[in-house]
Design an enzyme around this catalytic site. Structure first.
Site, short mmCIF file in Angstrom:
data_model
loop_
_atom_site.label_atom_id
_atom_site.label_comp_id
_atom_site.label_asym_id
_atom_site.label_seq_id
_atom_site.Cartn_x
_atom_site.Cartn_y
_atom_site.Cartn_z
N LYS A 101 0.84 -1.20 0.00
CA LYS A 101 0.00 0.00 0.00
C LYS A 101 0.87 1.24 0.00
CE LYS A 101 -0.84 0.97 4.90
NZ LYS A 101 -1.87 1.32 5.89
N ALA A 151 -13.53 7.24 -12.44
CA ALA A 151 -13.06 7.30 -11.05
C ALA A 151 -12.79 8.74 -10.61
CB ALA A 151 -11.82 6.44 -10.87
N SER A 154 -8.05 4.88 -15.20
CA SER A 154 -6.92 4.30 -14.48
C SER A 154 -6.53 5.24 -13.36
CB SER A 154 -5.72 4.10 -15.40
OG SER A 154 -5.34 5.35 -15.95
N THR A 212 -9.54 0.21 -9.61
CA THR A 212 -9.14 0.54 -10.98
C THR A 212 -7.81 -0.17 -11.23
OG1 THR A 212 -8.83 2.35 -12.57
CG2 THR A 212 -8.05 2.75 -10.33
N TYR A 213 -7.01 0.33 -12.15
CA TYR A 213 -5.69 -0.25 -12.39
C TYR A 213 -4.66 0.86 -12.42
CZ TYR A 213 -6.50 1.21 -17.24
OH TYR A 213 -6.77 1.95 -18.36
#
Length: 126
Positions: free
Chosen positions: A9, A75, A25, A57-58
């Protein structure tokens, strides 16, 4: 059986851009991605500390040392510039892997430079 654990993280990064019309993204400073171990195009969970919204998301690689955290596409409705976010990934581990696993934790300064890194979260006390 596999267990899903926190892989890494980035804690308390600051959103620098919210680009509604950019391809979806989340662009992340490449240095932060490398330190955390986030791969380009990897699924990420974004938890907005400021407004409580959460989304998946990515990741796409942002310019190294730019401090960029850009929430893109749909997003962008979930975060505003200046919001604090936590960006996390998870992985599936065998029992043996899970027993040895330590997550990669990157703690960000307000300018999205690295404050410090760790591999465990301190015990929360009452």
């Amino acid at each position: 059986m596999l267990s899903r654990l926190l892989k890494c993280k980035i804690h308390r990064a600051v959103v620098t851009h919210a680009e509604l019309h950019y391809e979806g993204s989340c662009a992340i400073d490449g240095v932060l991605m490398d330190l955390a171990g986030i791969r380009e195009y990897e699924e990420i969970h974004v938890w907005n500390v400021t407004n409580g919204k959460r989304f998946t998301t990515y990741a796409i690689r942002g310019e190294d040392n730019s401090g960029i955290i850009s929430v893109n596409g749909g997003a962008a409705h979930q975060a505003d510039v200046g919001d604090l976010v936590i960006i996390a990934t998870f992985g599936d581990f065998t029992e043996a892997e899970a027993n040895a696993h330590k997550p990669r934790l990157v703690y960000a300064n307000p300018d999205n430079t690295v404050n410090h890194t760790a591999n465990c979260i301190p015990v929360q006390v009452a």
